[in-house]
Design a protein around this motif. Sequence first.
Motif, short mmCIF file in Angstrom:
data_model
loop_
_atom_site.label_atom_id
_atom_site.label_comp_id
_atom_site.label_asym_id
_atom_site.label_seq_id
_atom_site.Cartn_x
_atom_site.Cartn_y
_atom_site.Cartn_z
N LYS A 1 29.61 -7.92 19.34
CA LYS A 1 29.67 -6.62 18.67
C LYS A 1 28.28 -6.01 18.59
CE LYS A 1 33.84 -7.51 16.15
NZ LYS A 1 34.52 -7.88 14.90
N ARG A 2 27.43 -6.44 19.47
CA ARG A 2 26.04 -6.02 19.39
C ARG A 2 25.85 -4.56 19.83
NH1 ARG A 2 23.61 -9.54 23.36
NH2 ARG A 2 21.70 -8.48 22.77
N ASP A 3 24.69 -4.05 19.48
CA ASP A 3 24.37 -2.66 19.79
C ASP A 3 22.93 -2.61 20.29
OD1 ASP A 3 24.36 0.04 20.01
OD2 ASP A 3 24.65 0.48 17.88
N SER A 4 22.75 -2.01 21.43
CA SER A 4 21.40 -1.92 21.98
C SER A 4 21.08 -0.46 22.27
CB SER A 4 21.33 -2.75 23.27
OG SER A 4 20.10 -2.55 23.91
N LYS A 5 20.07 0.04 21.61
CA LYS A 5 19.75 1.47 21.76
C LYS A 5 18.39 1.64 22.40
CE LYS A 5 22.53 3.04 17.92
NZ LYS A 5 22.53 3.22 16.47
N TRP A 6 18.34 2.53 23.31
CA TRP A 6 17.12 2.75 24.08
C TRP A 6 16.77 4.23 24.00
CZ3 TRP A 6 14.48 -1.23 26.26
CH2 TRP A 6 13.42 -0.91 27.12
N ASN B 1 15.64 -12.26 20.67
CA ASN B 1 15.84 -12.62 19.27
C ASN B 1 17.20 -13.26 19.05
OD1 ASN B 1 13.48 -11.67 17.73
ND2 ASN B 1 14.01 -9.69 18.64
N ASN B 2 17.40 -13.87 17.89
CA ASN B 2 18.72 -14.44 17.65
C ASN B 2 19.75 -13.32 17.52
OD1 ASN B 2 19.51 -13.70 15.01
ND2 ASN B 2 18.61 -15.52 14.08
N LEU B 3 21.02 -13.67 17.73
CA LEU B 3 22.03 -12.64 17.94
C LEU B 3 22.46 -11.92 16.66
CD1 LEU B 3 24.20 -14.37 20.68
CD2 LEU B 3 22.37 -12.69 20.94
N ASN B 4 21.93 -12.34 15.52
CA ASN B 4 22.25 -11.65 14.27
C ASN B 4 21.09 -10.81 13.75
OD1 ASN B 4 24.86 -12.74 14.09
ND2 ASN B 4 24.01 -14.67 13.32
N SER B 5 20.00 -10.86 14.43
CA SER B 5 18.80 -10.19 13.93
C SER B 5 18.84 -8.68 14.16
CB SER B 5 17.57 -10.77 14.62
OG SER B 5 17.66 -10.52 16.01
N ILE B 6 17.97 -8.02 13.44
CA ILE B 6 17.79 -6.58 13.63
C ILE B 6 16.38 -6.38 14.17
CG2 ILE B 6 17.59 -4.35 12.45
CD1 ILE B 6 19.63 -5.49 10.41
N TYR B 7 16.29 -5.64 15.23
CA TYR B 7 15.01 -5.50 15.90
C TYR B 7 14.73 -4.03 16.16
CZ TYR B 7 11.65 -5.75 19.76
OH TYR B 7 10.56 -5.59 20.57
N LYS B 8 13.60 -3.57 15.66
CA LYS B 8 13.23 -2.18 15.90
C LYS B 8 11.81 -2.13 16.43
CE LYS B 8 16.36 -0.39 12.46
NZ LYS B 8 16.57 0.17 11.13
N ALA B 9 11.67 -1.58 17.60
CA ALA B 9 10.35 -1.59 18.23
C ALA B 9 9.97 -0.20 18.70
CB ALA B 9 10.35 -2.54 19.41
N THR B 10 8.71 0.08 18.56
CA THR B 10 8.18 1.34 19.05
C THR B 10 7.03 1.02 20.00
OG1 THR B 10 8.67 2.35 16.94
CG2 THR B 10 7.18 3.54 18.35
N LEU B 11 7.04 1.64 21.13
CA LEU B 11 5.94 1.46 22.08
C LEU B 11 5.38 2.83 22.43
CD1 LEU B 11 4.28 -0.27 24.10
CD2 LEU B 11 6.12 0.07 25.75
N GLN C 1 33.03 -5.99 22.64
CA GLN C 1 33.10 -4.71 21.91
C GLN C 1 31.71 -4.12 21.72
OE1 GLN C 1 34.92 -7.14 19.07
NE2 GLN C 1 36.13 -7.52 20.91
N ALA C 2 30.81 -4.50 22.59
CA ALA C 2 29.42 -4.09 22.41
C ALA C 2 29.20 -2.63 22.79
CB ALA C 2 28.53 -4.99 23.24
N HIS C 3 28.05 -2.15 22.41
CA HIS C 3 27.70 -0.76 22.67
C HIS C 3 26.26 -0.66 23.15
CE1 HIS C 3 25.97 3.16 21.32
NE2 HIS C 3 27.06 3.61 21.90
N ALA C 4 26.03 0.23 24.08
CA ALA C 4 24.66 0.50 24.51
C ALA C 4 24.43 2.00 24.47
CB ALA C 4 24.44 -0.02 25.93
N GLY C 5 23.24 2.36 24.08
CA GLY C 5 22.89 3.77 24.04
C GLY C 5 21.62 4.01 24.84
N PHE C 6 21.62 5.09 25.58
CA PHE C 6 20.40 5.45 26.32
C PHE C 6 20.11 6.93 26.10
CE2 PHE C 6 18.34 7.32 30.05
CZ PHE C 6 17.21 6.54 30.14
N ARG C 7 18.93 7.19 25.62
CA ARG C 7 18.51 8.58 25.47
C ARG C 7 17.14 8.67 26.13
NH1 ARG C 7 20.29 12.69 22.66
NH2 ARG C 7 22.02 11.40 21.97
N GLY C 8 17.09 9.34 27.22
CA GLY C 8 15.83 9.41 27.95
C GLY C 8 15.45 10.85 28.23
N LYS C 9 14.24 11.20 27.87
CA LYS C 9 13.83 12.57 28.10
C LYS C 9 12.50 12.61 28.82
CE LYS C 9 14.19 16.09 24.94
NZ LYS C 9 13.77 16.84 23.73
N ILE C 10 12.45 13.46 29.84
CA ILE C 10 11.17 13.68 30.51
C ILE C 10 10.78 15.13 30.26
CG2 ILE C 10 10.05 13.88 32.76
CD1 ILE C 10 11.68 11.49 33.64
#
Lengths: 372, 250
Positions: free
Chosen positions: A233-238, A175-185, A262-271
């Motif tokens: 300054k993007r943020d990617s959450k998983w 997506n373009n770098l200003n967009s907000i994207y929320k996806a559920t799979l 200054q970007a941020h990434a988040g990962f939360r993974g649970k099995i």
Amino acid sequence: MLKKKDTQRLLKIIFNKQLGRENNLDLNNTILNHPLRNQAVAQLVFIDGVYAPEFSKSANLVGLAIVADWKTALLDYAHLIPDSVEEVEEGFFCYLTEKAQVSQLVHFLFICTENAVARNRSLKFNNLIIAKLSSNAKIFVEYLGFGEKQYELNSTSKIYLENNAQVSYYNLQNNNLNSIYKATLEVKQSAASKFSNNHFVFGSALAEENLNIKLQGEGALCNLYSLSLVNGKRDSKWALEIEHLVPKAESHTLHKSIITDQAHAGFRGKIKIAPQAQQSIAHLKNHNLLLSDDASVDSAPELEIYADDVKCTHGSTVGCLDEKSLFYLRARGIPDKTAKEMLLQAFMQEMLDKIENETLREYVGDCIIRNT
Amino acid sequence: MLSIKNLQVNIGDKQILHGINLQVNPGEVHAIMGPNGSGKSTLAGTLAGRADCEVTTGEVELLGHDLLKMSIEDRAAQGVFLGMQNPVEIPGVNNTYFLRTALNNIRKKNNQPEIDAFDFINLIKEKAGFLGLDEAFLSRAVNDGFSGGEKKRNEILQMLILEPKLMVLDEIDSGLDVDALQAVAAGVNSLRSSERSVLLVTHYQRLLNYIVPDYVHILYQGKIIASGNKELALRVEKEGYAKITKDNFQ
């Protein structure tokens, strides 16, 4: 639905620089000359949230599969759609009949132009894939955003695999770098089914992916490989949850992030391994590469195990480029800068190598080059 | 070729090398022997420019140039090759691509034309064949999943391709069976010439049966305490380091 004259008008619009792609968006060219246009057995195109049949192509899949946009699906194939799916107007429906073997890619392309905002600030998609008994398909879902205006995109996807079904799912979020994207799979797997997800996150100012996988048939196998590139300054959450609900199911997860500026990434993974899910195999890994002082990452891999006969591992690494590897390359005469590029490429290459389709692998690789 | 004067090196706060003096002339093979912890690997690492080897005093010249001022990659371009004791695994970097990049960067710095992919493949296949290294290794990632012996052969393969002037081999014999040892030694010997020198770091005399040194030095507690010809290595084998260090260390 987008009318012919609307698309004619769209073709004439000239857009600003974005994502390193060409300044002028030529929709016709983007779609018709898409590297996977000829490879794909069917290609459904959505422009600014609306299905665009004039850009879509489908082959004769009679007896093998139904590939349709969501509106058509609700009209013509309602009897095939489980009640649980909520009725959103746009999205896709992909139904694989028993034993269907679709070896070529099925491509769903979601394009957002600068007009997405004017049309509807928040775009919603609802996607459903049903893979009947022993069917097999490769599905590529691509989000491609142009321009700089902020749009918001919400997508809900569900994939149901019956016994022995096999779905290779590829997801490219560009997506373009200003967009907000929320996806559920949400994925539900029956016995001996195989699901793989090769997922690449390159776009959006805020990207949130939520995955829920339910392994509810013995011998189900799930492979999840994902790569996020996060800059500015993007943020990617998983967020990921895999539920092992029956014995002998297997899951392998590897999520990688490269974070810079200054970007941020988040990962939360649970099995979660249910009490009855004996002899489960589950591996969960998250590797993060921080390339600047201000980049940050949160990583939380978790195991929740209620069975006693299981093989489970989880781990997470956060770091910079490996000093020993860097020394090794330089000690062979490779300049510092080139050596760093090679190691960065290597970090990503592992994820690219997991894409079996060569054209798709090259295409995703080219997207990486444009985004780095 | 190589001239080391009063080299003192720290790792962290600890002084490891306490004033090394060594002169290696073109065409010579020098063996550095010594017990564990004597500073052998530090000496080898210092020559290649390992960041944790901090030179506090001393001079090192390579063919008249100040080696210590050069970046790691410039040392390689000037002809230093460090064959490592534990070569690192680099998943995702193709072995052949890595070596071609290395060779062409070195050639570029020496104003030589680059070698194209096609010619390079032929070159690397020939060298791999010489070392008895299966061609499958060429398309794999650098050392990724290689056995100990395969890693060492891969080090020598790199050396055969890069054709360095000064070969610094840090325990290239460790963990090798006889076949691998012979292959590795044949690789080193094939490069011996009047224009190249070898600095061989080893624990054991065994390697020196295959790569016969002109000089043998005993390194102990960061100093060279004895120098001689290959007979010295045989004495070490017979008497052990303890006796020699006792006789020579003041």
